[in-house]
Design an enzyme around this catalytic site. Structure first.
Site, short mmCIF file in Angstrom:
data_model
loop_
_atom_site.label_atom_id
_atom_site.label_comp_id
_atom_site.label_asym_id
_atom_site.label_seq_id
_atom_site.Cartn_x
_atom_site.Cartn_y
_atom_site.Cartn_z
N GLU A 130 -2.20 3.71 13.28
CA GLU A 130 -2.14 4.87 12.38
C GLU A 130 -2.96 4.60 11.12
O GLU A 130 -2.52 4.82 9.99
CB GLU A 130 -0.69 5.24 12.03
CG GLU A 130 -0.56 6.65 11.48
CD GLU A 130 0.87 7.01 11.11
OE1 GLU A 130 1.52 7.73 11.89
OE2 GLU A 130 1.33 6.57 10.03
N GLU A 143 2.95 4.99 -0.52
CA GLU A 143 2.35 4.91 0.81
C GLU A 143 0.83 5.04 0.80
O GLU A 143 0.13 4.35 1.57
CB GLU A 143 2.96 5.99 1.71
CG GLU A 143 4.41 5.74 2.10
CD GLU A 143 5.41 6.24 1.10
OE1 GLU A 143 6.63 6.13 1.36
OE2 GLU A 143 4.99 6.75 0.03
N HIS A 180 12.93 13.24 1.55
CA HIS A 180 13.23 11.94 0.96
C HIS A 180 12.14 11.41 0.04
O HIS A 180 12.28 10.34 -0.54
CB HIS A 180 13.45 10.91 2.07
CG HIS A 180 12.19 10.56 2.81
ND1 HIS A 180 11.63 11.39 3.75
CD2 HIS A 180 11.38 9.47 2.72
CE1 HIS A 180 10.53 10.82 4.22
NE2 HIS A 180 10.35 9.67 3.62
N HIS A 235 19.16 11.91 3.67
CA HIS A 235 18.68 10.54 3.56
C HIS A 235 19.68 9.71 2.76
O HIS A 235 20.28 10.21 1.79
CB HIS A 235 17.31 10.53 2.87
CG HIS A 235 16.55 9.25 3.00
ND1 HIS A 235 16.78 8.18 2.18
CD2 HIS A 235 15.58 8.87 3.87
CE1 HIS A 235 15.97 7.19 2.53
NE2 HIS A 235 15.24 7.58 3.55
N ASP A 243 2.07 2.90 6.73
CA ASP A 243 1.92 2.77 5.29
C ASP A 243 3.17 2.27 4.59
O ASP A 243 3.32 2.44 3.40
CB ASP A 243 1.54 4.14 4.70
CG ASP A 243 2.48 5.26 5.14
OD1 ASP A 243 3.64 4.96 5.48
OD2 ASP A 243 2.05 6.42 5.14
N ARG A 291 9.78 10.17 -2.82
CA ARG A 291 10.05 9.81 -4.22
C ARG A 291 9.42 10.79 -5.20
O ARG A 291 9.95 11.04 -6.27
CB ARG A 291 9.52 8.39 -4.49
CG ARG A 291 10.27 7.29 -3.76
CD ARG A 291 9.63 5.93 -4.04
NE ARG A 291 10.33 4.84 -3.39
CZ ARG A 291 10.06 4.41 -2.16
NH1 ARG A 291 9.12 5.01 -1.45
NH2 ARG A 291 10.73 3.40 -1.65
#
Length: 374
Positions: free
Chosen positions: A117, A131, A213, A245, A95, A215
């Protein structure tokens, strides 16, 4: 059969490395690898671990890059690569923005897309962002879909994808994990290097490994997680290791809130092999990473997922992972239970891994060969 595999990030590389290796060993396949460089150092390290040498490298990463830059740079960079390679199949993973842009570039040139995936869904296009939308859009472009589980396959069927275009394979991250774990077990020098590099770990205290990490946690969620970690660190019987990260919005919060705690170790992002070693050493793992949700059950490690929803409900259903969101109190309570109740820890540690048997890459390549058989 000409196959072009395109990847750009560390997770892409980990999960597609077994596929690229299987393609290289398959008769009648001309396999090319293109990396976009959406990540750079972290990506290059994974390529080295698995012995992958790109045929094309777009080198798109730049300081402060945003999603628009990544998308347009991949689209522009892949045009000449596609024209030269003339692939029968383009393979993309998961993604990432690289995966979406690569699928779109293939579509523009009438190249067929195989999506590794495929089928993961949360039902909320803003979580995870971007994603969730990336994988939905790739699902509309791809001709072959390789979902890792039956739940992911059912998502695709509900969206109208024909059964003949779907193959449940397991997740290739388990292939990669098995490969690295076997290498570690066979090489005593790896254990010695880990012991030397992490000599500051206290064997008398249990290790909580943390990653974060996403957002969607930037607006207060990461700060709440950090407050929970400070509370847990005060117990005195644990040590917390947090590979931070490189995103400045993650690093600034973590350093401001955690750097003063002697039981919390903020370390740079780790290469894949030492990170697998840290997972093996951990008592429990706190993460918002999709890949870690898949890897940790394969190592018998309970996972507390710092998200409100997950596209990997198999881990929740199997009892290997628990959604705790970004609530300080919920995270502290869940971690405390796993630290203080051996039966609760054992129940999660011994749960069945729902993400595969380590043979996903072979199934993917066999299906591609079957699709193009005369």
């Amino acid at each position: 059969m000409r196959v072009l595999t395109i990847l750009g990030t560390r997770p892409d590389a980990i999960k597609l490395a077994p596929v690229v290796q299987a393609l290289a060993a398959a008769p009648g396949v001309s396999s090319l690898l293109c990396v976009t460089g959406q990540h750079r150092r972290m990506l290059d390290q994974v390529l080295e671990v698995f012995g992958l040498v790109p045929d094309h490298d777009l080198h798109i990463m730049k300081p402060g890059q945003d999603l628009t830059h990544v998308t347009t740079a991949v689209l522009n960079g892949l045009g000449p690569v596609m024209d030269q390679a003339r692939p029968d199949w383009v393979i993309v993973q998961g993604d990432t923005t690289t995966a979406l842009a690569a699928a779109l570039a293939a579509f523009y040139r009438h190249a067929r897309v195989a999506h590794v995936e495929a089928g993961l869904r949360t039902g909320d296009i803003l979580a995870p962002w971007p994603e969730e939308m990336n994988r939905r859009l790739i699902g509309q472009i791809a001709q072959l879909h390789f979902p890792p589980t039956e739940i992911a396959a059912a998502n695709l069927r509900r969206e109208g994808i024909a059964e003949g275009r779907i193959l449940v394979t397991g997740n290739t991250v388990i292939d990669a994990l098995h490969q690295v774990a076997a290498r570690l077990d066979a090489d005593p020098g790896q254990a010695a290097r880990f012991a030397r590099d992490f000599a500051w770990l206290d064997p008398a205290r249990r290790l909580i490994l943390v990653t974060g990490h996403r957002r969607e946690s930037f607006d207060g969620g990461l700060a709440r997680i950090c407050r929970a970690l400070v509370t847990l660190a005060r117990r005195g019987d644990v040590q917390i290791v947090y590979p931070v990260h490189p995103n400045p919005r993650v690093r600034e919060v973590a350093e401001a809130m955690l750097a003063q705690s002697p039981s919390i170790h903020l370390i740079p992002p780790q290469d894949y092999v030492p990170f697998v070693q840290l997972m093996r050493r951990a008592h429990l793992i706190v993460t918002d990473s999709g890949g870690v949700q898949e890897e940790a059950p394969g190592l018998g490690k309970p996972v507390l997922v710092t998200r409100d929803t997950t596209e990997r409900p198999e881990a929740i259903a199997a009892g290997t992972a628990l959604l705790v969101g970004t609530s300080e109190d919920v995270l502290v309570a869940a971690a405390t239970r796993l630290l203080d109740d051996p039966a609760a820890h054992a129940a999660m540690a011994q749960a069945r891994n729902p993400f595969g048997d380590g043979a996903a890459a072979g199934r993917i390549v066999a299906r591609l060969l079957e699709q193009d058989a005369p």
